[in-house]
Design a protein around this motif. Structure first.
Motif, PDB file in Angstrom:
ATOM      1  N   GLU A 143     -11.305  61.530  30.223  1.00 58.34           N
ATOM      2  CA  GLU A 143     -10.994  62.412  29.095  1.00 58.34           C
ATOM      3  C   GLU A 143     -12.110  62.455  28.045  1.00 58.34           C
ATOM      4  O   GLU A 143     -11.913  62.926  26.928  1.00 58.34           O
ATOM      5  N   GLU A 144     -13.301  61.999  28.427  1.00 62.70           N
ATOM      6  CA  GLU A 144     -14.440  62.059  27.520  1.00 62.70           C
ATOM      7  C   GLU A 144     -15.200  63.369  27.726  1.00 62.70           C
ATOM      8  O   GLU A 144     -15.360  63.826  28.859  1.00 62.70           O
ATOM      9  N   LEU A 173     -13.859  72.463  29.108  1.00 59.72           N
ATOM     10  CA  LEU A 173     -13.397  71.657  27.981  1.00 59.72           C
ATOM     11  C   LEU A 173     -12.394  72.441  27.145  1.00 59.72           C
ATOM     12  O   LEU A 173     -12.485  73.671  27.030  1.00 59.72           O
ATOM     13  N   VAL A 174     -11.463  71.722  26.548  1.00 57.17           N
ATOM     14  CA  VAL A 174     -10.568  72.279  25.539  1.00 57.17           C
ATOM     15  C   VAL A 174     -11.018  71.763  24.180  1.00 57.17           C
ATOM     16  O   VAL A 174     -11.157  70.545  23.993  1.00 57.17           O
ATOM     17  N   LYS A 175     -11.260  72.655  23.252  1.00 60.13           N
ATOM     18  CA  LYS A 175     -11.580  72.248  21.878  1.00 60.13           C
ATOM     19  C   LYS A 175     -10.270  72.204  21.096  1.00 60.13           C
ATOM     20  O   LYS A 175      -9.552  73.200  21.003  1.00 60.13           O
ATOM     21  N   ILE A 176      -9.962  71.049  20.545  1.00 60.50           N
ATOM     22  CA  ILE A 176      -8.727  70.860  19.782  1.00 60.50           C
ATOM     23  C   ILE A 176      -9.116  70.520  18.347  1.00 60.50           C
ATOM     24  O   ILE A 176      -9.854  69.567  18.108  1.00 60.50           O
ATOM     25  N   ARG A 177      -8.622  71.308  17.403  1.00 59.88           N
ATOM     26  CA  ARG A 177      -9.037  71.111  16.011  1.00 59.88           C
ATOM     27  C   ARG A 177      -7.855  71.257  15.064  1.00 59.88           C
ATOM     28  O   ARG A 177      -6.804  71.819  15.413  1.00 59.88           O
ATOM     29  N   ALA A 178      -8.066  70.742  13.857  1.00 61.77           N
ATOM     30  CA  ALA A 178      -7.031  70.824  12.829  1.00 61.77           C
ATOM     31  C   ALA A 178      -6.856  72.260  12.364  1.00 61.77           C
ATOM     32  O   ALA A 178      -7.815  73.014  12.226  1.00 61.77           O
ATOM     33  N   ASN A 179      -5.594  72.611  12.108  1.00 57.34           N
ATOM     34  CA  ASN A 179      -5.264  73.928  11.562  1.00 57.34           C
ATOM     35  C   ASN A 179      -4.025  73.763  10.693  1.00 57.34           C
ATOM     36  O   ASN A 179      -2.906  73.680  11.187  1.00 57.34           O
ATOM     37  N   GLY A 180      -4.232  73.671   9.364  1.00 61.88           N
ATOM     38  CA  GLY A 180      -3.116  73.347   8.480  1.00 61.88           C
ATOM     39  C   GLY A 180      -2.678  71.922   8.720  1.00 61.88           C
ATOM     40  O   GLY A 180      -3.493  70.991   8.708  1.00 61.88           O
ATOM     41  N   ARG A 237      -5.536  62.981  26.616  1.00 63.28           N
ATOM     42  CA  ARG A 237      -5.011  63.748  27.750  1.00 63.28           C
ATOM     43  C   ARG A 237      -4.484  62.799  28.809  1.00 63.28           C
ATOM     44  O   ARG A 237      -5.110  61.761  29.091  1.00 63.28           O
ATOM     45  N   LYS A 238      -3.351  63.119  29.392  1.00 63.90           N
ATOM     46  CA  LYS A 238      -2.829  62.301  30.469  1.00 63.90           C
ATOM     47  C   LYS A 238      -3.772  62.386  31.668  1.00 63.90           C
ATOM     48  O   LYS A 238      -4.409  63.412  31.905  1.00 63.90           O
ATOM     49  N   MET A 239      -3.867  61.290  32.419  1.00 64.27           N
ATOM     50  CA  MET A 239      -4.869  61.227  33.472  1.00 64.27           C
ATOM     51  C   MET A 239      -4.668  62.287  34.543  1.00 64.27           C
ATOM     52  O   MET A 239      -5.641  62.912  34.996  1.00 64.27           O
ATOM     53  N   ASN A 240      -3.442  62.536  34.962  1.00 62.19           N
ATOM     54  CA  ASN A 240      -3.201  63.392  36.122  1.00 62.19           C
ATOM     55  C   ASN A 240      -2.597  64.747  35.782  1.00 62.19           C
ATOM     56  O   ASN A 240      -2.033  65.420  36.648  1.00 62.19           O
ATOM     57  N   THR A 275     -11.979  67.704  18.272  1.00 63.08           N
ATOM     58  CA  THR A 275     -12.361  66.938  19.458  1.00 63.08           C
ATOM     59  C   THR A 275     -12.422  67.869  20.657  1.00 63.08           C
ATOM     60  O   THR A 275     -11.803  68.943  20.659  1.00 63.08           O
ATOM     61  N   ASN A 276     -13.172  67.469  21.668  1.00 65.99           N
ATOM     62  CA  ASN A 276     -13.237  68.205  22.930  1.00 65.99           C
ATOM     63  C   ASN A 276     -12.723  67.314  24.051  1.00 65.99           C
ATOM     64  O   ASN A 276     -13.135  66.156  24.167  1.00 65.99           O
ATOM     65  N   LYS A 277     -11.836  67.854  24.869  1.00 69.55           N
ATOM     66  CA  LYS A 277     -11.267  67.107  25.981  1.00 69.55           C
ATOM     67  C   LYS A 277     -11.415  67.906  27.274  1.00 69.55           C
ATOM     68  O   LYS A 277     -11.129  69.106  27.301  1.00 69.55           O
ATOM     69  N   PRO A 278     -11.866  67.252  28.357  1.00 66.29           N
ATOM     70  CA  PRO A 278     -11.922  67.957  29.641  1.00 66.29           C
ATOM     71  C   PRO A 278     -10.514  68.293  30.136  1.00 66.29           C
ATOM     72  O   PRO A 278      -9.562  67.555  29.880  1.00 66.29           O
TER      73      PRO A 278
END
Length: 436
Positions: A152-153, A168-175, A203-206, A223-226
């Motif tokens: 998940e790096e 990658l999924v970019k996850i960021r703060a919003n409110g 992210r869960k492994m599977n 953060t960015n998560k695969p």
């Protein structure tokens, strides 16, 4: 008699010059000898004079090391050797009212920094029905020797025939909450009801389920998560961004009249791979090359081809299992690094153009803060490589007298902070700059 005298004089001058040259490198030997850091771990060094075309100094230069991201120098060489000026974005063919397309391994499609939108606009603006073709690969999404705990790096996204958004999924703060880009993943984020000291997203492994701690979201959190890539997910994401239906075909062979749409400049991608040391780009460059050479994603065949066509002529045996250096199974010697640096010099003989592919000490990339400029100018252009207990530099150096060298400095199995190793390498390379 006069001719004989001139010959003797020339030999004497050559002898004195060679003697002083050797004495100079005895000074470098003393510089290594006074190190209190290097003797505590496995290190190797090789310095090659590009003006006289010979190795002038070495320390365990024929011994094997894990190179980490110095592996990307080999990917750079393979890309310069086999890819044209532009990256193949998709292969496609038109059949009646349908446009059927294949992925090429192009990592730039909807990439946040590299996408030229050429492929996107082509697919978006066609009035034909879209069909994506599923393709098999010779290797799994993770290469041999990768650390599974890094799943998940953001430096270890999955490898795929048709990458999208850099996988990658970019996850960021919003409110007070979080949002995802692409927004497709918004519904995949949930709160984990467990007390935590710090805010986190995991992210869960599977699965592509993302969890966040039940603390307040920090104001500027990002953060960015695969994500786990699949053909069906790629099609869903494609439909979501194109706002049109995309069908999926299996067992559809590439026809003879296949066309290719090119997306991004090869050199732009190579520079982006080398300067920040992007693993995702490195691996997908090997996908692009294998697709071009073997009409499919056979990166194991590519490694065999490079070994037989090029690396068998190098001084020592090379073992490579990926294109990025994440694999701990990769093994090369400092002399091997000199070999590939010289091979790259043959392809790109112009120094200024060749240096653009390497981080510049004190200026950019992974060497921006490592070196100080000397007399206001940079003097090292080198690829770094760092994983657990591995830190390396290989590239080119120009001294104050104008002499040009290729070098490789490899460090393995140390038990001190990496910053100690980095400072020691910089100290010695700066000594070479100032004394030769």
């Amino acid at each position: 008699m006069k001719t004989l005298f001139l010959s003797i004089a020339s030999l004497f001058i050559h002898f004195i010059t060679s003697l002083s040259f050797a004495q100079d490198f005895n000074i470098l030997e003393a510089e290594f000898a006074k190190s209190t850091i290097l003797p505590r771990h496995h290190y190797g060094f090789c310095l090659y004079d590009l003006d006289s075309n010979r190795v002038v100094f070495g320390k365990k230069e024929n011994q094997h090391f894990t190179p980490a991201s110095n592996t990307k120098v080999y990917t750079l060489f393979a890309s310069l050797k086999h890819l044209g000026d532009s990256i193949a974005g998709i292969h496609y063919v038109e059949r009646g009212d349908s446009l059927i397309f294949w992925g090429t391994g192009d990592p730039t499609f909807l990439h946040p920094r590299l996408d030229t939108r050429k492929v996107y606009e082509f697919l978006k603006n066609t009035n034909k029905k879209l069909y994506y073709v599923v393709q098999e690969t010779s290797e799994p999404a993770y290469r041999n020797g990768w650390s599974i705990e890094d799943y998940e790096e953001d430096y270890q996204p999955e490898i795929a025939p048709f990458p999208i958004y850099g996988n990658l999924v970019k996850i960021r703060a919003n409110g007070k909450g979080l949002v995802a880009l692409p927004s497709f993943f918004d519904k995949h984020i949930s709160i984990r009801e467990r007390m935590q000291r710090n805010f986190w997203v995991s992210r869960k492994m599977n699965s592509n389920q993302f969890e966040m701690s039940n603390l307040n979201v920090p104001k500027n959190y990002s953060t960015n998560k695969p994500f786990i890539w699949s053909d069906s997910l790629a099609v869903l994401l494609l439909q979501d961004t194109l706002k049109k239906k995309v069908g999926m075909l299996t067992n559809y062979e590439r026809p003879a009249d296949l066309k290719t749409l090119y997306s991004t400049s090869r050199n732009v991608v190579l520079r982006e791979m080398m300067l920040p040391s992007d693993n995702f780009l490195a691996e997908h460059l090997t996908m692009l090359i294998s697709d071009k050479l073997f009409n499919g994603f056979y990166t194991d065949s590519l490694r065999n081809h490079m070994q037989n066509a090029y690396y068998n002529n190098f001084q020592d045996t090379i073992f490579l299992r990926d294109g990025s250096g994440l694999s701990t199974y990769n093994k090369i010697t400092p002399r091997n690094m000199i070999d590939v640096l010289l091979a790259i010099k043959e392809i790109v003989p112009n120094d200024s153009q060749r240096y653009l592919f390497f981080p510049t000490g004190g200026v950019d990339g992974t060497l921006k803060s490592a070196y100080s400029l000397d007399q206001g100018v940079p003097f090292v252009w080198a690829k770094t490589g760092t994983i657990n207990s591995v830190h390396c530099q290989s590239g080119y150096i120009v001294t104050r007298t104008g002499r040009k060298y290729a070098f490789s400095f490899l460090n393995n199995n140390y038990a001190v902070p990496t910053s100690y190793i980095r400072r020691e390498m910089v100290r010695i390379m700066t000594f070479i700059r100032q004394n030769y």
